[in-house]
Design a protein around this motif. Structure first.
Motif, PDB file in Angstrom:
ATOM      1  N   ILE A 177      82.840  45.876  80.400  1.00  0.00           N
ATOM      2  CA  ILE A 177      81.401  45.878  80.149  1.00  0.00           C
ATOM      3  C   ILE A 177      81.114  46.183  78.692  1.00  0.00           C
ATOM      4  CG2 ILE A 177      79.225  47.072  80.649  1.00  0.00           C
ATOM      5  CD1 ILE A 177      80.242  47.477  83.500  1.00  0.00           C
ATOM      6  N   LEU A 178      81.863  47.141  78.130  1.00  0.00           N
ATOM      7  CA  LEU A 178      81.638  47.546  76.742  1.00  0.00           C
ATOM      8  C   LEU A 178      82.435  46.708  75.746  1.00  0.00           C
ATOM      9  CD1 LEU A 178      81.648  51.426  77.187  1.00  0.00           C
ATOM     10  CD2 LEU A 178      79.671  49.915  76.958  1.00  0.00           C
ATOM     11  N   GLY A 179      83.275  45.810  76.246  1.00  0.00           N
ATOM     12  CA  GLY A 179      84.040  44.948  75.351  1.00  0.00           C
ATOM     13  C   GLY A 179      85.068  45.692  74.521  1.00  0.00           C
ATOM     14  N   VAL A 180      85.659  46.752  75.089  1.00  0.00           N
ATOM     15  CA  VAL A 180      86.681  47.527  74.379  1.00  0.00           C
ATOM     16  C   VAL A 180      88.028  47.335  75.069  1.00  0.00           C
ATOM     17  CG1 VAL A 180      85.049  49.226  73.518  1.00  0.00           C
ATOM     18  CG2 VAL A 180      86.168  49.632  75.713  1.00  0.00           C
ATOM     19  N   GLU A 181      89.100  47.575  74.322  1.00  0.00           N
ATOM     20  CA  GLU A 181      90.452  47.368  74.825  1.00  0.00           C
ATOM     21  C   GLU A 181      90.857  48.462  75.810  1.00  0.00           C
ATOM     22  OE1 GLU A 181      92.255  44.713  74.193  1.00  0.00           O
ATOM     23  OE2 GLU A 181      90.724  43.896  72.850  1.00  0.00           O
ATOM     24  N   ARG A 182      91.755  48.087  76.730  1.00  0.00           N
ATOM     25  CA  ARG A 182      92.254  49.026  77.739  1.00  0.00           C
ATOM     26  C   ARG A 182      93.538  49.727  77.302  1.00  0.00           C
ATOM     27  NH1 ARG A 182      90.780  48.529  83.129  1.00  0.00           N
ATOM     28  NH2 ARG A 182      92.948  48.951  83.707  1.00  0.00           N
ATOM     29  N   ASP A 183      93.911  49.590  76.032  1.00  0.00           N
ATOM     30  CA  ASP A 183      95.137  50.238  75.549  1.00  0.00           C
ATOM     31  C   ASP A 183      95.115  51.745  75.819  1.00  0.00           C
ATOM     32  OD1 ASP A 183      95.774  47.748  74.663  1.00  0.00           O
ATOM     33  OD2 ASP A 183      95.489  48.167  72.536  1.00  0.00           O
ATOM     34  N   ALA A 184      93.919  52.326  75.789  1.00  0.00           N
ATOM     35  CA  ALA A 184      93.788  53.768  75.993  1.00  0.00           C
ATOM     36  C   ALA A 184      94.227  54.185  77.392  1.00  0.00           C
ATOM     37  CB  ALA A 184      92.349  54.207  75.740  1.00  0.00           C
ATOM     38  N   CYS A 185      94.229  53.253  78.348  1.00  0.00           N
ATOM     39  CA  CYS A 185      94.679  53.581  79.706  1.00  0.00           C
ATOM     40  C   CYS A 185      96.168  53.907  79.706  1.00  0.00           C
ATOM     41  CB  CYS A 185      94.384  52.420  80.648  1.00  0.00           C
ATOM     42  SG  CYS A 185      92.629  52.072  80.866  1.00  0.00           S
ATOM     43  N   GLU A 186      96.940  53.077  79.019  1.00  0.00           N
ATOM     44  CA  GLU A 186      98.381  53.319  78.916  1.00  0.00           C
ATOM     45  C   GLU A 186      98.651  54.590  78.123  1.00  0.00           C
ATOM     46  OE1 GLU A 186     102.437  51.039  77.344  1.00  0.00           O
ATOM     47  OE2 GLU A 186     100.560  49.915  77.626  1.00  0.00           O
ATOM     48  N   GLU A 187      97.844  54.830  77.083  1.00  0.00           N
ATOM     49  CA  GLU A 187      98.000  56.054  76.297  1.00  0.00           C
ATOM     50  C   GLU A 187      97.733  57.285  77.157  1.00  0.00           C
ATOM     51  OE1 GLU A 187      95.403  55.770  72.965  1.00  0.00           O
ATOM     52  OE2 GLU A 187      96.309  53.925  72.193  1.00  0.00           O
ATOM     53  N   ALA A 188      96.755  57.185  78.048  1.00  0.00           N
ATOM     54  CA  ALA A 188      96.434  58.319  78.919  1.00  0.00           C
ATOM     55  C   ALA A 188      97.618  58.654  79.824  1.00  0.00           C
ATOM     56  CB  ALA A 188      95.191  57.996  79.755  1.00  0.00           C
ATOM     57  N   VAL A 189      98.266  57.599  80.376  1.00  0.00           N
ATOM     58  CA  VAL A 189      99.422  57.808  81.256  1.00  0.00           C
ATOM     59  C   VAL A 189     100.584  58.419  80.483  1.00  0.00           C
ATOM     60  CG1 VAL A 189     101.142  56.657  82.688  1.00  0.00           C
ATOM     61  CG2 VAL A 189      98.736  55.972  82.837  1.00  0.00           C
ATOM     62  N   ASN A 190     100.809  57.935  79.270  1.00  0.00           N
ATOM     63  CA  ASN A 190     101.972  58.374  78.488  1.00  0.00           C
ATOM     64  C   ASN A 190     101.739  59.698  77.757  1.00  0.00           C
ATOM     65  OD1 ASN A 190     103.402  56.059  79.204  1.00  0.00           O
ATOM     66  ND2 ASN A 190     102.597  54.885  77.479  1.00  0.00           N
ATOM     67  N   GLU A 191     100.493  59.956  77.369  1.00  0.00           N
ATOM     68  CA  GLU A 191     100.229  61.111  76.509  1.00  0.00           C
ATOM     69  C   GLU A 191      99.238  62.116  77.099  1.00  0.00           C
ATOM     70  OE1 GLU A 191      98.725  59.441  72.919  1.00  0.00           O
ATOM     71  OE2 GLU A 191     100.337  57.965  72.736  1.00  0.00           O
ATOM     72  N   GLY A 192      98.511  61.719  78.148  1.00  0.00           N
ATOM     73  CA  GLY A 192      97.422  62.550  78.652  1.00  0.00           C
ATOM     74  C   GLY A 192      97.860  63.648  79.599  1.00  0.00           C
ATOM     75  N   ARG A 193      96.894  64.408  80.039  1.00  0.00           N
ATOM     76  CA  ARG A 193      97.138  65.504  80.982  1.00  0.00           C
ATOM     77  C   ARG A 193      97.164  64.956  82.401  1.00  0.00           C
ATOM     78  NH1 ARG A 193      93.702  71.188  81.442  1.00  0.00           N
ATOM     79  NH2 ARG A 193      94.892  72.063  83.179  1.00  0.00           N
ATOM     80  N   GLU A 194      98.105  65.434  83.214  1.00  0.00           N
ATOM     81  CA  GLU A 194      98.273  64.938  84.575  1.00  0.00           C
ATOM     82  C   GLU A 194      97.591  65.861  85.583  1.00  0.00           C
ATOM     83  OE1 GLU A 194     101.938  64.347  87.741  1.00  0.00           O
ATOM     84  OE2 GLU A 194     102.282  63.813  85.642  1.00  0.00           O
ATOM     85  N   HIS A 195      96.842  65.244  86.518  1.00  0.00           N
ATOM     86  CA  HIS A 195      96.194  65.991  87.598  1.00  0.00           C
ATOM     87  C   HIS A 195      96.623  65.389  88.936  1.00  0.00           C
ATOM     88  CE1 HIS A 195      93.020  67.743  84.881  1.00  0.00           C
ATOM     89  NE2 HIS A 195      93.262  66.623  84.221  1.00  0.00           N
TER      90      HIS A 195
END
Length: 274
Positions: A7-25
């Motif tokens: 909808i916002l026309g932005v890339e989903r690369d941040a999704c992979e970054e979240a899995v690799n670098e983000g906090r896990e719940h």
């Protein structure tokens, strides 16, 4: 699939970054109890990016033996914006029925106005197992179509006095149509419904029409600012419509000033305050 990123026309690369670098719940929320098998876990990876947060939901199936492999399946990735409008809700009703059709869509009642809102609750992973009482949520409409409007040319008193019943009647509610016909007559009812279907912005100065978590809103601009997500500039627009405040986030470049009218088609996303 139409999601917060497309909808916002932005890339989903941040999704992979979240899995690799983000906090896990690990998600324990009761809404998923009957959807998970014994050896399955629902995991969310969260990464903060300025005013935004990325939430990637993954289904994990545990190893059943030494020789079996752990399976993972991505269910959905959501982009939450923390610069939206703050509301307090109660009576949450989650719409998910299966993990095959994963959604964080919920209906909740805003406590001050009593209005029901429909939105994707992006950070369900950060909430306790059960929601008790009230919950603060930051809401934002992600705009697909945004259009600047001229001032309302005429005030339709009949439409304004019957606004709520009109909003039910235009959805095909037979009782609402019958009541409207008794109040204003059949001919006037046909006129009002025809105008509402074709050009609601010409009937009302401001209006809010939800359908699922999709919204059509005509509002008055109260503030405009630019925000950035991963190098992409977006507009954050505050609106006033039907005595409610909304925040619109859009990639569309529209020249707007305080006090001007606009219409937006979009979807509602929320981030709970935790």
């Amino acid at each position: 699939m139409e999601d917060s990123f497309s909808i916002l026309g932005v890339e989903r690369d941040a999704c992979e970054e979240a899995v690799n670098e983000g906090r896990e719940h690990e998600i324990k929320h009761f809404v998923f109890e009957d959807l998970l098998d014994t050896h399955e876990k629902l995991i969310c990876y969260r990464k903060e990016l300025g005013e935004f947060s990325v939430y990637s939901y993954v289904l994990k199936k545990e190893k059943l033996s030494f020789f079996s492999r752990e399976e993972e399946r991505e269910l959905g990735c959501y982009l939450g914006y923390r610069g939206g409008s703050l509301y307090t809700f109660e009576d949450f009703n989650f719409k998910i029925n299966s993990l095959e059709e994963f959604t964080l869509l919920t209906e909740a009642v805003e406590i001050t106005s009593g209005v029901s809102f429909y939105f994707e609750l992006c950070n369900l992973c950060q909430l306790p197992e059960e929601l008790k009482g009230e919950l603060d949520v930051i809401l934002t409409v992600y705009g697909k179509e945004v259009k600047k409007l001229p001032p309302l040319s005429r005030f339709d008193q009949v439409a304004d006095e019957n606004r709520e019943i009109l909003k039910l009647a235009v959805k095909g509610n037979e009782k609402a149509i019958e009541k409207l016909e008794r109040e204003v007559g059949e001919e006037e009812t046909r006129r009002l419904l025809s105008e509402l279907k074709r050009h609601p912005e010409e009937l009302f100065d401001t209006c809010v029409f939800p359908s699922g978590n999709s919204y059509f809103i005509v509002g008055i601009v109260t503030a405009v600012k630019e925000v950035e997500f991963e190098g992409r500039e977006l507009l954050s627009i505050d609106l006033f419509a039907e005595e409610l405040e909304f925040t619109l986030l859009t990639a569309n470049k529209v020249e707007l000033a305080e006090g001007e009218r606009l219409s937006v088609n979009g979807k509602m996303f929320g981030v709970a305050v935790v």
